[in-house]
Design a protein around this motif. Structure first.
Motif, PDB file in Angstrom:
ATOM      1  N   THR A 192       0.823  -1.207   0.000  1.00 26.46           N
ATOM      2  CA  THR A 192       0.000   0.000   0.000  1.00 26.46           C
ATOM      3  C   THR A 192       0.858   1.260   0.000  1.00 26.46           C
ATOM      4  OG1 THR A 192      -1.490  -1.325   1.368  1.00 26.46           O
ATOM      5  CG2 THR A 192      -2.103   0.946   0.986  1.00 26.46           C
ATOM      6  N   ALA A 193       2.002   1.204   0.678  1.00 27.64           N
ATOM      7  CA  ALA A 193       2.913   2.356   0.682  1.00 27.64           C
ATOM      8  C   ALA A 193       3.438   2.635  -0.730  1.00 27.64           C
ATOM      9  CB  ALA A 193       4.081   2.112   1.634  1.00 27.64           C
ATOM     10  N   MET A 194       3.437   1.628  -1.597  1.00 21.25           N
ATOM     11  CA  MET A 194       3.866   1.809  -2.983  1.00 21.25           C
ATOM     12  C   MET A 194       2.826   2.569  -3.812  1.00 21.25           C
ATOM     13  SD  MET A 194       6.901   0.503  -3.136  1.00 21.25           S
ATOM     14  CE  MET A 194       7.060   1.038  -1.446  1.00 21.25           C
ATOM     15  N   ALA A 195       1.775   3.005  -3.136  1.00 21.57           N
ATOM     16  CA  ALA A 195       0.753   3.820  -3.810  1.00 21.57           C
ATOM     17  C   ALA A 195       0.469   5.103  -3.043  1.00 21.57           C
ATOM     18  CB  ALA A 195      -0.541   3.017  -3.949  1.00 21.57           C
ATOM     19  N   LEU A 196       0.449   4.998  -1.695  1.00 24.85           N
ATOM     20  CA  LEU A 196       0.049   6.139  -0.864  1.00 24.85           C
ATOM     21  C   LEU A 196       1.240   6.801  -0.170  1.00 24.85           C
ATOM     22  CD1 LEU A 196      -3.195   4.695   0.801  1.00 24.85           C
ATOM     23  CD2 LEU A 196      -2.999   6.076  -1.268  1.00 24.85           C
ATOM     24  N   SER A 197       2.435   6.347  -0.435  1.00 25.37           N
ATOM     25  CA  SER A 197       3.696   6.890   0.085  1.00 25.37           C
ATOM     26  C   SER A 197       3.958   6.552   1.550  1.00 25.37           C
ATOM     27  CB  SER A 197       3.798   8.411  -0.076  1.00 25.37           C
ATOM     28  OG  SER A 197       4.129   8.776  -1.374  1.00 25.37           O
ATOM     29  N   GLU A 198       3.080   6.993   2.452  1.00 27.27           N
ATOM     30  CA  GLU A 198       3.340   6.758   3.870  1.00 27.27           C
ATOM     31  C   GLU A 198       2.075   6.205   4.516  1.00 27.27           C
ATOM     32  OE1 GLU A 198       6.617  10.250   4.805  1.00 27.27           O
ATOM     33  OE2 GLU A 198       4.514  10.807   4.697  1.00 27.27           O
ATOM     34  N   ALA A 255       7.395   4.744   1.595  1.00 30.08           N
ATOM     35  CA  ALA A 255       8.119   4.820   0.329  1.00 30.08           C
ATOM     36  C   ALA A 255       9.120   5.965   0.400  1.00 30.08           C
ATOM     37  CB  ALA A 255       7.138   5.061  -0.814  1.00 30.08           C
ATOM     38  N   PHE A 256      10.234   5.787  -0.271  1.00 33.66           N
ATOM     39  CA  PHE A 256      11.279   6.822  -0.387  1.00 33.66           C
ATOM     40  C   PHE A 256      12.028   7.078   0.927  1.00 33.66           C
ATOM     41  CE2 PHE A 256       7.686   8.021  -3.256  1.00 33.66           C
ATOM     42  CZ  PHE A 256       8.264   7.609  -4.444  1.00 33.66           C
ATOM     43  N   THR A 280       9.208   0.086  -8.473  1.00 34.18           N
ATOM     44  CA  THR A 280       9.798  -0.119  -7.152  1.00 34.18           C
ATOM     45  C   THR A 280      10.544   1.137  -6.702  1.00 34.18           C
ATOM     46  OG1 THR A 280      11.107  -1.640  -5.800  1.00 34.18           O
ATOM     47  CG2 THR A 280      12.013  -1.087  -7.945  1.00 34.18           C
ATOM     48  N   VAL A 281      10.585   1.353  -5.404  1.00 32.26           N
ATOM     49  CA  VAL A 281      11.306   2.506  -4.847  1.00 32.26           C
ATOM     50  C   VAL A 281      11.989   2.074  -3.555  1.00 32.26           C
ATOM     51  CG1 VAL A 281       9.608   4.140  -5.773  1.00 32.26           C
ATOM     52  CG2 VAL A 281       9.381   3.350  -3.416  1.00 32.26           C
ATOM     53  N   PRO A 282      13.048   2.796  -3.159  1.00 27.72           N
ATOM     54  CA  PRO A 282      13.615   2.550  -1.829  1.00 27.72           C
ATOM     55  C   PRO A 282      12.512   2.775  -0.802  1.00 27.72           C
ATOM     56  CG  PRO A 282      14.942   4.149  -3.054  1.00 27.72           C
ATOM     57  CD  PRO A 282      13.685   3.944  -3.824  1.00 27.72           C
TER      58      PRO A 282
END
Lengths: 462, 462
Positions: free
Chosen positions: A215-221, A251-252, A424-426
């Protein structure tokens, strides 16, 4: 008239105004001229002193006003003559709503052992100790939500019933609707889980992390805050079969961002408790743990010490202290080692990073040395590990390699792997055991005493 | 440089300052002079428009900037020349963090059916619809906690694994660690649950109410908010096997107080959504349900109509409308009846009270007529029952009688009955299905689309 809660009344200037108090009797004492009734309604640890003038009330009328009885009192709010409270209620009428027969009501005035109170977990919220613990538990849960909401994190309800196992190891509870006596069988004689409710074998979750990452891969935090389960036959003061976990995933975020968040989050929670739960903390400090308040202040006021696992092992190897377990690079640290670092060596909370890959989970990001992963454990005085987390492995290839090395089934994890195939992201995250936090904040010694209805081997009462 | 989330950037006055944006590419379009990249990071439904001057960037450099890829963009924040946004980012550098192969990435630009998106629930948070739903879900969960915290209610985590069944009826999931193939047997050939983890047969909870009542008898006002389970083989758009419930329980509340609270609570939640989720609600209103916003305003602005079940039956019996199911005093109302009352007759939310005792639960307070109980159902347009609750029976004798009449085992409920033996008080409570609330607030038609990872018969993927 509208009832006013005791907490609000105790903050109200007394000017002889009429008030309505409802609650449960804690004690009754007095003489032939006056009776003092301590009424508690759970809104605060403090009681409201109700004063009954025995020119107005008869002994007979107050006969049922006993410890545990529920009462509804109308009276005037006046400044208290006695010590221990600023205001009291001069009673006009006292109605007993429900009696509590002194011959059988288990919570009489005398103190009770925590072990005994665990046997009557349905009544223990009526004691000072558990009232305090439950109010603090509420305050900490609210602080969790407030902290993340302010920072723009989204609360995600990850599934409780699941076919996957984030840790790859934990003992799990099976969830089923199959007939236990005569379950459907395959031709080979195995139980045919394709006939089960979900068409396969399912368990209670051990962690919401994997769904949280997705879910963080869509909503960031995002963060989770839900029940998790371990079917481990551990009858200790540190283990529950059912407990609540908070798991943020970002994410990030690299490992350093993860550490910043974890430290800031823990300090926010402890500060919130100090600011909002003074009376309850003071009570627990005085009754159970004289160092509690100073320990809480200590965490808020000090930077956490950050060092690598490798550095920690060096310190432990040259320590003068004798340990029960030997320390060697590559082995997991024991509680005695963690507490030595926190309580003796650094004398402050510690964040250890970059653990050997073999003692950590498959999803943690591999360092360039090929030997360590970007894990972090936050260690607290008296508790040891309170948070475990890591930067996650964002490379599809490296993640698959680690899964193969550690025997994690790729096929079932197709959806988790998809996050590494598409954009994908760190990213990083961690888990905070809510009851671990509460042990620290309340100073209670047994984890069964910081959850309303504890679940452990051979016990699912209430 | 520190990353700024898109939501914050869109509220920032543009003055050519340098910013760092990270997120996922939604679309890329343009011509040989300029490329427009829409970047979303989940913080809001709106994208940040990234503008790449093709004198600076080559086609080749932007080749991997495709839908679903993750990017990190440094640029200057400037006023937008185009329509649809106030600011945009003039890119200096664009780094692709993770690619998303257009040949296999399932979420291409074109719209997808909700059915298809359910198959890829791990990716659907990356769509506008599910981003909006999940942000609203977060906002509603936070509003629940904020509402009760402000009112002095305490959040109680009631147990998930339990040996009791509040409803006395619901189909339950068994929780076990026994070997499914060869479970231990008693001499009579039955499964020997005394060997199971908890020493008896246990289930997933269907409600936290009973434990909530117990705690309210000490803390006055409490609420639960946790997962509950039904093992019903219902493949409908209104049922989930795993869903979240909010259950307040209040000492010293009679039925009228309970109604006041329920109405105030629902209005607070809907108002919170209107105040805090405008963009997401507008999107859902425009795409799915043109009446959504007006329905939400309608609930906030109107008093709920209160009447008894008996009065409702009279209205339904004389209604001109043909119903599929006949209405008779003593039978439960069907969805068509509830919706007629709300949508046609009163044209506002309705609270029905005092139902026949035989169609309600054993714990509801019996009225003096001996026939009805002090139940209340709150009925909403489009949804039907959104809240069910009651004043609870506080008399030990009456409660035991009802349990015997309805075959509820007294022995297992000793702890629940203790609340009526010791300091019993009038009290009330209700249950709000969180996903029912979300159906109403989002306007979505299928309950599987308002929970991140739905659980239903034959489906526990992810």
């Amino acid at each position: 008239m509208k009832r006013t809660k005791v907490k609000a009344l105790l903050q109200t200037p007394a000017s002889g105004q009429e008030v309505l108090v409802k609650g449960w009797v804690r004690t009754k004492r007095g003489n032939k001229y006056v009776t003092f009734i301590a009424v508690n309604d759970g809104s605060t640890i403090h009681n409201m002193q109700v004063v009954a003038d025995m020119n107005v009330f008869t002994e007979e009328a107050l006969k049922e006003v006993t410890t545990g009885a529920s009462v509804s009192v109308v009276g005037t709010l006046v400044e208290s003559q006695g010590k221990g409270q600023t205001v009291e209620v001069q009673a006009k009428t006292i109605e007993v709503l429900g009696t509590a027969d002194p011959e059988v009501y288990p919570l009489q005035k005398k103190g009770h052992s925590l072990e005994f109170l665990r046997e009557i977990a349905h009544l223990r919220p009526r004691t000072n100790t558990f009232g305090a613990v439950l109010r603090i538990r509420h305050a900490m849960a609210f602080a969790v939500h407030q902290y993340f909401n302010q920072k723009g994190f989204f609360y995600i309800h990850t599934p409780i019933i699941t076919a996957s196992d984030a840790e790859g190891a934990g003992e799990m509870f099976r969830v089923t609707t199959l007939d236990p006596v005569n379950p459907p069988r395959t031709e080979a004689g195995e139980v045919d889980f394709s006939e089960d409710f979900f068409g396969k074998s399912t368990n209670l979750t051990v962690s919401g992390q994997l769904e949280g990452e997705v879910t963080a891969m869509a909503l960031s935090e995002i963060y989770t805050f839900g029940p998790t389960f371990r079917a481990e036959n551990s009858n200790t003061s540190r283990h529950l079969a059912e407990f609540w976990m908070i798991e943020p995933e970002m994410a990030f975020y690299e490992l350093e961002d993860n550490m910043e968040l974890a430290e800031d989050f823990l300090k926010y929670l402890v500060r919130y408790a100090l600011d909002n739960c003074q009376d309850d903390l003071q009570f627990l400090n005085d009754l159970y743990d004289k160092e509690l308040l100073s320990r809480l202040h200590f965490v808020v006021e000090n930077d956490f010490q950050r060092l690598t696992y490798t550095e920690a092992v060096e310190i432990l190897k040259t320590a003068k202290q004798k340990f029960e377990y030997k320390v060697d690079w590559g082995t997991d640290l024991q509680s005695e080692h963690e507490r030595y670092l926190v309580e003796k060596h650094f004398k402050k909370p510690v964040i250890l990073t970059n653990y050997p890959k073999d003692i950590k989970s498959f999803y943690m990001k591999l360092n360039d040395d090929g030997k360590t992963v970007r894990a972090m454990d936050v260690l607290f005085p008296g508790i040891g590990e309170i948070i475990g987390g890591s930067q996650r492995e964002e490379s599809y290839e490296k993640l698959v390699t680690r899964m193969q090395e550690m025997g994690v089934p790729e096929k079932e994890m197709w959806w988790f792997l998809d996050t590494r195939r598409f954009g994908t992201v760190p990213h990083s995250g961690f888990g905070l055991g809510f009851e671990r936090l509460l042990l620290f904040v309340t100073g209670m010694g047994n984890i069964r005493d910081v959850i309303p209805f504890p679940r452990f081997p051979k016990s699912a009462e209430f």
